[in-house]
Write a protein that holds these residues in place. Structure first.
Motif, mmCIF file in Angstrom:
data_model
loop_
_atom_site.group_PDB
_atom_site.id
_atom_site.type_symbol
_atom_site.label_atom_id
_atom_site.label_comp_id
_atom_site.label_asym_id
_atom_site.label_seq_id
_atom_site.Cartn_x
_atom_site.Cartn_y
_atom_site.Cartn_z
ATOM 1 N N GLY A 26 1.882 6.678 45.407
ATOM 2 C CA GLY A 26 2.504 5.944 44.312
ATOM 3 C C GLY A 26 3.328 6.833 43.390
ATOM 4 N N GLU A 27 3.148 8.147 43.489
ATOM 5 C CA GLU A 27 3.874 9.115 42.664
ATOM 6 C C GLU A 27 4.647 10.046 43.584
ATOM 7 O OE1 GLU A 27 3.882 9.441 39.270
ATOM 8 O OE2 GLU A 27 2.668 7.631 39.116
ATOM 9 N N GLU A 28 5.919 10.305 43.265
ATOM 10 C CA GLU A 28 6.724 11.181 44.111
ATOM 11 C C GLU A 28 6.377 12.653 43.938
ATOM 12 O OE1 GLU A 28 10.904 10.566 44.211
ATOM 13 O OE2 GLU A 28 10.686 8.400 44.281
ATOM 14 N N GLU A 29 5.889 13.033 42.753
ATOM 15 C CA GLU A 29 5.506 14.428 42.502
ATOM 16 C C GLU A 29 4.182 14.439 41.759
ATOM 17 O OE1 GLU A 29 7.101 18.293 40.052
ATOM 18 O OE2 GLU A 29 8.583 16.878 40.831
ATOM 19 N N GLN A 30 3.250 15.263 42.252
ATOM 20 C CA GLN A 30 1.923 15.324 41.649
ATOM 21 C C GLN A 30 1.458 16.780 41.591
ATOM 22 O OE1 GLN A 30 -0.810 12.579 43.696
ATOM 23 N NE2 GLN A 30 1.007 11.778 44.707
ATOM 24 N N HIS A 31 0.708 17.116 40.555
ATOM 25 C CA HIS A 31 0.097 18.430 40.413
ATOM 26 C C HIS A 31 -1.322 18.195 39.901
ATOM 27 C CE1 HIS A 31 4.007 20.352 40.842
ATOM 28 N NE2 HIS A 31 4.462 19.375 40.088
ATOM 29 N N TYR A 32 -2.301 18.685 40.635
ATOM 30 C CA TYR A 32 -3.689 18.496 40.218
ATOM 31 C C TYR A 32 -4.588 19.518 40.882
ATOM 32 C CZ TYR A 32 -4.021 15.825 44.615
ATOM 33 O OH TYR A 32 -3.971 15.429 45.926
ATOM 34 N N ILE A 33 -5.849 19.542 40.480
ATOM 35 C CA ILE A 33 -6.846 20.466 41.019
ATOM 36 C C ILE A 33 -7.893 19.655 41.763
ATOM 37 C CG2 ILE A 33 -8.648 22.138 40.445
ATOM 38 C CD1 ILE A 33 -6.983 22.818 37.951
ATOM 39 N N CYS A 36 -12.424 22.593 47.002
ATOM 40 C CA CYS A 36 -12.549 22.691 48.450
ATOM 41 C C CYS A 36 -13.869 22.036 48.858
ATOM 42 C CB CYS A 36 -12.528 24.157 48.885
ATOM 43 S SG CYS A 36 -12.853 24.406 50.641
ATOM 44 N N TYR A 37 -13.837 21.262 49.934
ATOM 45 C CA TYR A 37 -15.043 20.580 50.397
ATOM 46 C C TYR A 37 -16.010 21.540 51.081
ATOM 47 C CZ TYR A 37 -12.350 16.390 49.492
ATOM 48 O OH TYR A 37 -11.604 15.421 48.894
ATOM 49 N N VAL A 38 -15.540 22.747 51.414
ATOM 50 C CA VAL A 38 -16.380 23.709 52.110
ATOM 51 C C VAL A 38 -16.964 24.734 51.139
ATOM 52 C CG1 VAL A 38 -16.438 25.451 53.940
ATOM 53 C CG2 VAL A 38 -15.050 23.391 54.223
ATOM 54 N N CYS A 39 -16.086 25.438 50.384
ATOM 55 C CA CYS A 39 -16.563 26.521 49.510
ATOM 56 C C CYS A 39 -16.620 26.142 48.029
ATOM 57 C CB CYS A 39 -15.701 27.764 49.689
ATOM 58 S SG CYS A 39 -14.005 27.618 49.047
ATOM 59 N N CYS A 40 -16.149 24.953 47.671
ATOM 60 C CA CYS A 40 -16.209 24.404 46.311
ATOM 61 C C CYS A 40 -15.336 25.127 45.286
ATOM 62 C CB CYS A 40 -17.644 24.331 45.807
ATOM 63 S SG CYS A 40 -18.697 23.294 46.832
ATOM 64 N N GLN A 41 -14.400 25.957 45.723
ATOM 65 C CA GLN A 41 -13.487 26.632 44.809
ATOM 66 C C GLN A 41 -12.372 25.675 44.391
ATOM 67 O OE1 GLN A 41 -13.760 29.771 43.532
ATOM 68 N NE2 GLN A 41 -15.756 29.829 44.547
ATOM 69 N N PRO A 42 -11.820 25.820 43.176
ATOM 70 C CA PRO A 42 -10.771 24.925 42.706
ATOM 71 C C PRO A 42 -9.413 25.269 43.333
ATOM 72 C CG PRO A 42 -11.215 26.585 41.054
ATOM 73 C CD PRO A 42 -12.211 26.791 42.156
ATOM 74 N N ILE A 43 -8.805 24.306 44.007
ATOM 75 C CA ILE A 43 -7.504 24.483 44.644
ATOM 76 C C ILE A 43 -6.463 23.773 43.794
ATOM 77 C CG2 ILE A 43 -6.132 24.075 46.713
ATOM 78 C CD1 ILE A 43 -8.795 23.810 48.231
ATOM 79 N N GLY A 51 10.828 12.261 52.314
ATOM 80 C CA GLY A 51 10.878 12.040 53.750
ATOM 81 C C GLY A 51 9.612 11.380 54.250
ATOM 82 N N GLU A 52 9.327 11.599 55.526
ATOM 83 C CA GLU A 52 8.197 10.923 56.169
ATOM 84 C C GLU A 52 6.861 11.599 55.893
ATOM 85 O OE1 GLU A 52 8.917 10.254 60.300
ATOM 86 O OE2 GLU A 52 10.980 9.665 59.933
ATOM 87 N N GLU A 53 6.850 12.931 55.821
ATOM 88 C CA GLU A 53 5.615 13.677 55.620
ATOM 89 C C GLU A 53 5.530 14.196 54.193
ATOM 90 O OE1 GLU A 53 3.106 14.496 57.872
ATOM 91 O OE2 GLU A 53 4.059 13.021 59.183
ATOM 92 N N PRO A 54 4.359 14.112 53.564
ATOM 93 C CA PRO A 54 4.209 14.712 52.229
ATOM 94 C C PRO A 54 4.222 16.228 52.325
ATOM 95 C CG PRO A 54 2.131 13.758 52.971
ATOM 96 C CD PRO A 54 3.152 13.422 54.001
ATOM 97 N N LEU A 55 4.828 16.879 51.363
ATOM 98 C CA LEU A 55 4.830 18.337 51.279
ATOM 99 C C LEU A 55 3.740 18.733 50.293
ATOM 100 C CD1 LEU A 55 6.022 21.154 51.761
ATOM 101 C CD2 LEU A 55 7.588 20.685 49.877
ATOM 102 N N VAL A 56 2.780 19.520 50.772
ATOM 103 C CA VAL A 56 1.644 19.925 49.947
ATOM 104 C C VAL A 56 1.583 21.445 49.899
ATOM 105 C CG1 VAL A 56 -0.861 19.833 49.666
ATOM 106 C CG2 VAL A 56 0.353 17.867 50.619
ATOM 107 N N VAL A 57 1.486 21.986 48.690
ATOM 108 C CA VAL A 57 1.288 23.423 48.494
ATOM 109 C C VAL A 57 -0.078 23.595 47.852
ATOM 110 C CG1 VAL A 57 2.120 25.488 47.336
ATOM 111 C CG2 VAL A 57 3.758 23.835 48.247
ATOM 112 N N ALA A 58 -0.963 24.318 48.544
ATOM 113 C CA ALA A 58 -2.314 24.596 48.048
ATOM 114 C C ALA A 58 -2.353 26.046 47.619
ATOM 115 C CB ALA A 58 -3.336 24.328 49.137
ATOM 116 N N ARG A 59 -2.681 26.287 46.339
ATOM 117 C CA ARG A 59 -2.663 27.637 45.805
ATOM 118 C C ARG A 59 -4.019 28.061 45.250
ATOM 119 N NH1 ARG A 59 2.295 26.862 41.925
ATOM 120 N NH2 ARG A 59 0.937 25.149 41.480
#
Length: 64
Positions: A26-33, A36-43, A51-59
């Motif tokens: 519903g939003e074209e640009e999003q930034h949030y934390i 991780c489902y494995v190590c529980c660190q904040p991503i 386009g067709e695929e969302p572009l995701v940058v995990a930092r």
């Protein structure tokens, strides 16, 4: 109200594990934390819907 979602697989910048991320299209640009489902660190996630695929940058917390 109608919600639309998409999903993609990302790699955790801490432990390197892959997991599925559900994205609100519903939003074209999003930034949030999200923990991780494995190590529980904040991503820090940046998501762009272009386009067709969302572009995701995990930092790592120190890369922000």
């Amino acid at each position: 109200m109608r919600f639309s979602t998409d999903s993609t697989t990302i790699n955790c910048p801490y432990c390197g594990e892959n997991f599925e991320l559900v994205i609100d299209t519903g939003e074209e640009e999003q930034h949030y934390i999200e923990d991780c489902y494995v190590c529980c660190q904040p991503i820090h996630l940046s998501v762009w819907l272009a386009g067709e695929e969302p572009l995701v940058v995990a930092r790592h917390e120190n890369e922000c």
